[in-house]
Design an enzyme around this catalytic site. Structure first.
Site, PDB file in Angstrom:
ATOM      1  N   ASN A  45      -3.554 -13.875  -6.252  1.00 58.51           N
ATOM      2  CA  ASN A  45      -4.148 -12.605  -5.834  1.00 58.51           C
ATOM      3  C   ASN A  45      -5.439 -12.359  -6.599  1.00 58.51           C
ATOM      4  O   ASN A  45      -5.853 -13.189  -7.409  1.00 58.51           O
ATOM      5  CB  ASN A  45      -3.138 -11.465  -6.006  1.00 58.51           C
ATOM      6  N   ASP A  60       5.311 -10.735  -5.568  1.00 60.43           N
ATOM      7  CA  ASP A  60       6.686 -10.322  -5.279  1.00 60.43           C
ATOM      8  C   ASP A  60       7.510 -11.486  -4.740  1.00 60.43           C
ATOM      9  O   ASP A  60       8.719 -11.528  -4.907  1.00 60.43           O
ATOM     10  CB  ASP A  60       6.682  -9.163  -4.275  1.00 60.43           C
ATOM     11  N   PRO A  77      11.731 -12.337  -9.554  1.00 57.23           N
ATOM     12  CA  PRO A  77      12.315 -11.274 -10.380  1.00 57.23           C
ATOM     13  C   PRO A  77      11.285 -10.189 -10.644  1.00 57.23           C
ATOM     14  O   PRO A  77      10.082 -10.478 -10.703  1.00 57.23           O
ATOM     15  CB  PRO A  77      12.672 -11.996 -11.695  1.00 57.23           C
ATOM     16  N   ASP A  78      11.733  -8.950 -10.793  1.00 54.72           N
ATOM     17  CA  ASP A  78      10.830  -7.856 -11.179  1.00 54.72           C
ATOM     18  C   ASP A  78      10.866  -7.773 -12.712  1.00 54.72           C
ATOM     19  O   ASP A  78      11.818  -7.268 -13.303  1.00 54.72           O
ATOM     20  CB  ASP A  78      11.281  -6.536 -10.539  1.00 54.72           C
ATOM     21  N   ILE A  79       9.832  -8.301 -13.341  1.00 59.38           N
ATOM     22  CA  ILE A  79       9.818  -8.443 -14.801  1.00 59.38           C
ATOM     23  C   ILE A  79       9.902  -7.076 -15.468  1.00 59.38           C
ATOM     24  O   ILE A  79      10.696  -6.831 -16.372  1.00 59.38           O
ATOM     25  CB  ILE A  79       8.541  -9.195 -15.257  1.00 59.38           C
ATOM     26  N   PHE A  99       1.976  -0.857 -14.866  1.00 59.46           N
ATOM     27  CA  PHE A  99       0.729  -0.519 -14.190  1.00 59.46           C
ATOM     28  C   PHE A  99       0.983  -0.454 -12.693  1.00 59.46           C
ATOM     29  O   PHE A  99       1.902  -1.090 -12.192  1.00 59.46           O
ATOM     30  CB  PHE A  99      -0.347  -1.576 -14.494  1.00 59.46           C
ATOM     31  N   LYS A 123       7.908   4.634  -9.410  1.00 60.74           N
ATOM     32  CA  LYS A 123       8.020   3.452 -10.290  1.00 60.74           C
ATOM     33  C   LYS A 123       8.578   3.800 -11.650  1.00 60.74           C
ATOM     34  O   LYS A 123       9.312   3.015 -12.245  1.00 60.74           O
ATOM     35  CB  LYS A 123       6.655   2.782 -10.453  1.00 60.74           C
TER      36      LYS A 123
HETATM   37  O1  C5P Z   1       6.516  -3.193  -8.095  1.00 62.52           O
HETATM   38  P1  C5P Z   1       5.037  -3.073  -8.230  1.00 62.52           P
HETATM   39  O2  C5P Z   1       4.329  -4.388  -8.079  1.00 62.52           O
HETATM   40  O3  C5P Z   1       4.436  -2.058  -7.333  1.00 62.52           O
HETATM   41  O4  C5P Z   1       4.789  -2.526  -9.733  1.00 62.52           O
HETATM   42  C1  C5P Z   1       3.724  -2.886 -10.540  1.00 62.52           C
HETATM   43  C2  C5P Z   1       4.184  -3.037 -11.956  1.00 62.52           C
HETATM   44  O5  C5P Z   1       5.358  -3.838 -11.996  1.00 62.52           O
HETATM   45  C3  C5P Z   1       3.182  -3.752 -12.855  1.00 62.52           C
HETATM   46  O6  C5P Z   1       3.330  -3.290 -14.164  1.00 62.52           O
HETATM   47  C4  C5P Z   1       3.620  -5.213 -12.733  1.00 62.52           C
HETATM   48  O7  C5P Z   1       3.214  -5.974 -13.871  1.00 62.52           O
HETATM   49  C5  C5P Z   1       5.130  -5.094 -12.626  1.00 62.52           C
HETATM   50  N1  C5P Z   1       5.803  -6.116 -11.807  1.00 62.52           N
HETATM   51  C6  C5P Z   1       6.661  -6.994 -12.419  1.00 62.52           C
HETATM   52  N2  C5P Z   1       7.327  -7.933 -11.695  1.00 62.52           N
HETATM   53  C7  C5P Z   1       7.179  -7.988 -10.357  1.00 62.52           C
HETATM   54  C8  C5P Z   1       6.330  -7.084  -9.701  1.00 62.52           C
HETATM   55  C9  C5P Z   1       5.654  -6.156 -10.462  1.00 62.52           C
HETATM   56  O8  C5P Z   1       6.780  -6.942 -13.659  1.00 62.52           O
HETATM   57  N3  C5P Z   1       7.831  -8.918  -9.675  1.00 62.52           N
END
Ligand code: C5P
Length: 410
Positions: free
Chosen positions: A219, A288, A317-319, A339, A353
């Site tokens: 991206n 994602d 995974p959502d870190i 962020f 969030k």
């Molecule tokens: O879920 P979203 O992308 O909208 O949220 C953004 C925040 O979540 C940022 O801090 C980004 O670093 C984190 N993020 C993450 N893992 C993901 C997607 C987003 O840590 N898979």
């Protein structure tokens, strides 16, 4: 990073620096230091020890600083100058001594003042930073080590020394920091130390989801905001580990960088680091979805079906959410900051969030304004305080404001 790349650093513009130069071969590098400090908008008054003038002529410093260089307590023909050691030290915001020799260091620690610079150190009422430069054996000598310890206890700031090749041909600890490194150290010494003793993990940049060994999906995140946050956290006194996706940026000064590619690599690097840290700032633009079963060989056009290329995606995974969950369960005082770059409904999405990711704060901005830009406007949403806006400014300045805002409120 090259010295010319130094951005305007916080806390330096308009600062009156007295640069003390002692008699060591590294004195030649102090000429470059004067130039860099002047470029930062500092007013530099150079004071040399008599032996420093054997290594470099006062005229060099005079030309670069635009001020007459002071060497002696007894300036000939300047009986009207009053008391130079008091006058100069009272017109000073920071006394910086580079290079600082073993001999001068020993004198500062024992309060000996037998030249103008020594007198200034003794008479000062401003912070003093020393930048040691000497042969490795002189540095390792127990007398020097005792003196440097005592100097620290006396409140002197000590920058370096570095390890490396020395002018005498030997290799080891004792090299003076490079001029641009000294400028960073000085900026840190003049910054509010909101994060002393804390370890902060920052993620930054895009992720790269491999399709095959040469192609992937990524991206448009440049990494600039995350790098600025890592740099600001270091300036505020933290130990900083930056987990970075692929970017073209230089590693922030003083920061340890861990390079990763895909979201899963970033996930394991971050989750491995947070148990030893006190805060996580997730600035990375994490994909994602990743590619399920990326090809081990470069895919050929002939591999594709005539109707197009089919790829299967898998949810990454959502870190941030995992760190938020981990902190809730194991370490409630650990700070989790996320962020959100959005194109619309900033406030709504940020509030959602905060809850979904169990974060202490979400910092939101408009993607179209911020991606790749050198400036940012930041809106901070917190669980415990009303929203705050940091008006548009260079990313490093915005990052410093953000760090102080987030970490100086409990
Ligand atoms: O879920 P979203 O992308 O909208 O949220 C953004 C925040 O979540 C940022 O801090 C980004 O670093 C984190 N993020 C993450 N893992 C993901 C997607 C987003 O840590 N898979």
């Amino acid at each position: 990073m090259m010295s010319n790349d130094l951005p305007q650093l916080p806390g330096l513009k308009g600062t009156r620096i007295v640069l003390g130069v002692c008699g060591g071969i590294a004195a030649y590098k102090s000429a470059e230091l004067v130039r860099l400090l002047t470029k930062q908008g500092c007013a530099v008054q150079v004071v040399m020890t008599p032996s420093a003038t054997q290594f470099i002529a006062p005229l060099t410093f005079q030309a670069l600083s635009g001020r007459a260089v002071a060497v002696s307590q007894w300036p000939e023909g300047q009986a009207d100058r009053g008391m130079p050691h008091i006058d100069i030290s009272r017109a000073c915001d920071h006394l910086l001594i580079a290079p600082c020799t073993a001999n001068s260091l020993a004198k500062y620690v024992h309060g000996i003042a037998d030249n103008l610079l020594d007198n200034l150190v003794l008479a000062r009422n401003c912070p003093v930073a020393i930048v040691p430069a000497m042969n490795v054996e002189m540095w390792n000598n127990p007398a020097t080590q005792r003196n440097v310890e005592q100097a620290r206890r006396d409140g002197l700031q000590v920058f370096g020394p570095a390890h490396g090749e020395q002018a005498c041909g030997e290799v080891g600890q004792g090299r003076m920091l490079e001029p641009w490194e000294i400028v960073w150290e000085l900026a840190k010494a003049r910054s509010t130390q909101t994060l002393t003793g804390q370890h902060v993990v920052v993620s930054a940049g895009p992720t790269f989801e491999a399709i095959d060994p040469v192609r992937g999906i990524t991206n448009r995140s440049s990494g600039k905001m995350g790098y600025a946050i890592a740099q600001a956290a270091w300036l505020a006194g933290a130990k900083v580990t930056l987990v970075s996706g692929p970017t073209a940026l230089a590693t922030p000064y003083g920061v340890q960088r861990v390079n990763v590619q895909g979201a899963r690599d970033m996930h394991s690097a971050v989750l491995g680091l947070v148990p030893q840290a006190q805060a996580y700032v997730g600035v990375a633009a994490v994909a994602d979805y990743g590619i399920l079963n990326p090809s081990t060989h470069k895919q050929k056009k002939s591999d594709a079906s005539p109707t197009g290329l089919n790829m299967e995606f898998t949810l990454n995974p959502d870190i941030l959410a995992e760190v938020g969950q981990w902190a809730t369960e194991h370490s409630p005082r650990f700070k989790v900051i996320g962020f959100a770059a959005e194109t619309q409904n900033l406030a709504d999405y940020a509030q959602q969030k905060l809850v979904r990711k169990k974060a202490h704060a979400i910092v939101a901005n408009f993607a179209q304004e911020v991606l790749g830009a050198d400036e940012a406007t930041l809106q901070i949403y917190r669980t415990d305080l009303p929203p705050v806006t940091i008006e548009r400014k260079p990313k490093l300045e915005a990052a410093l404001d953000l760090i102080h805002h987030l970490f100086s409120h409990p």
